[in-house]
Design an enzyme around this catalytic site. Structure first.
Site, PDB file in Angstrom:
ATOM      1  N   HIS A   6     -29.685  38.322 -15.866  1.00  0.00           N
ATOM      2  CA  HIS A   6     -30.511  37.261 -16.449  1.00  0.00           C
ATOM      3  C   HIS A   6     -30.975  36.306 -15.350  1.00  0.00           C
ATOM      4  CE1 HIS A   6     -30.088  38.236 -20.637  1.00  0.00           C
ATOM      5  NE2 HIS A   6     -28.771  38.101 -20.653  1.00  0.00           N
ATOM      6  N   HIS A  64     -24.159  41.707 -16.514  1.00  0.00           N
ATOM      7  CA  HIS A  64     -25.100  41.322 -17.575  1.00  0.00           C
ATOM      8  C   HIS A  64     -25.648  39.925 -17.315  1.00  0.00           C
ATOM      9  CE1 HIS A  64     -26.428  41.160 -21.901  1.00  0.00           C
ATOM     10  NE2 HIS A  64     -26.314  39.856 -21.653  1.00  0.00           N
ATOM     11  N   GLU A  65     -24.777  38.976 -17.008  1.00  0.00           N
ATOM     12  CA  GLU A  65     -25.209  37.592 -16.785  1.00  0.00           C
ATOM     13  C   GLU A  65     -25.994  37.444 -15.488  1.00  0.00           C
ATOM     14  OE1 GLU A  65     -25.205  35.222 -18.841  1.00  0.00           O
ATOM     15  OE2 GLU A  65     -24.045  36.252 -20.387  1.00  0.00           O
TER      16      GLU A  65
END
Length: 227
Positions: free
Chosen positions: A28, A24-25
């Protein structure tokens, strides 16, 4: 099917959780890099090495505490990747900023969909020939299906959780930049007035009261649909 012992469950659960939160990170940072912001890359935060992403509290203490308390599911977070949103907007406009804000959630839902497919494939016996190479194919199948179930579960939970429109969660940024894309700054101004700590307090209230249905209902619906 076998009843997997904690000896097998714990490492599979931890691995699934780390894949969900670290990926998820990273997403980004990857989308930000696409729009000219190399902050995450310069700090080595776009690599798959989990050590650089693990947050002591969010990646270790919180999941372990939830597990010991026999919570219905585990939850956690990784260190947020650094993003210079001004650089992203300069190169990609508000569309680029929207892309950065939605990237992590998109990763979680796409991976959950992939897990659903894998569960269907393995339960359907399509890889039965491959599993026959193992001494105990039924046990191996149980391990595989359990892992993909956990990976699906945590990706759905993380995706829905981050879509809640409360700072500092992704949902607030998604709404803000989506509005700005259409020349509406209502949400941007609204969320700028809410301190992240206030948002977290509101989040704790939601999750610890009957208001948690706001979170649990879409989670349960999506998981039911995927399975």
């Amino acid at each position: 099917m076998f009843e997997l012992s904690l000896f097998y469950q714990i490492p599979l659960i931890i691995t699934a959780l780390l894949i969900a939160i670290i990926g998820h990170e990273i997403m980004h940072g990857l989308v930000a890099y696409k729009y000219g912001d190399s902050s995450a890359k310069d700090l080595g935060r776009l690599q798959l090495n989990p050590i650089v992403h693990i947050d002591l509290i969010g990646s270790i203490l919180v999941p372990v505490m939830l597990f010991l308390l026999n919570a219905p599911f585990l939850f956690g977070w990784a260190k947020p990747v650094p993003v210079r949103i001004d650089r992203v907007i300069s190169n990609g406009g508000y569309f680029g900023a929207f892309g950065v804000s939605i990237a992590g959630v998109a990763y979680n839902f796409i991976l959950a969909l992939f897990c659903s497919f894998c569960i269907y494939v393995f339960n359907g016996g399509i890889f039965s020939g491959f599993l026959d190479y193992f001494d105990n194919p039924k046990f191996v199948l149980e391990l595989i299906v359990f892992f993909f179930l956990q990976l699906l579960l945590y990706n759905v939970i993380l995706g829905v959780f981050n879509l809640l429109p409360l700072p500092p969660l992704d949902g607030s940024q998604v709404l803000a930049y989506l509005g700005l894309m259409f020349k509406n700054d209502f949400f941007a101004k609204l969320f700028n007035k809410i301190h992240p700590m206030v948002g977290m307090i509101c989040l704790m209230i939601i999750l610890s009261t009957p208001l948690s249905i706001i979170f649990s209902t879409p989670v349960n619906w999506i998981i039911h649909w995927l399975l």
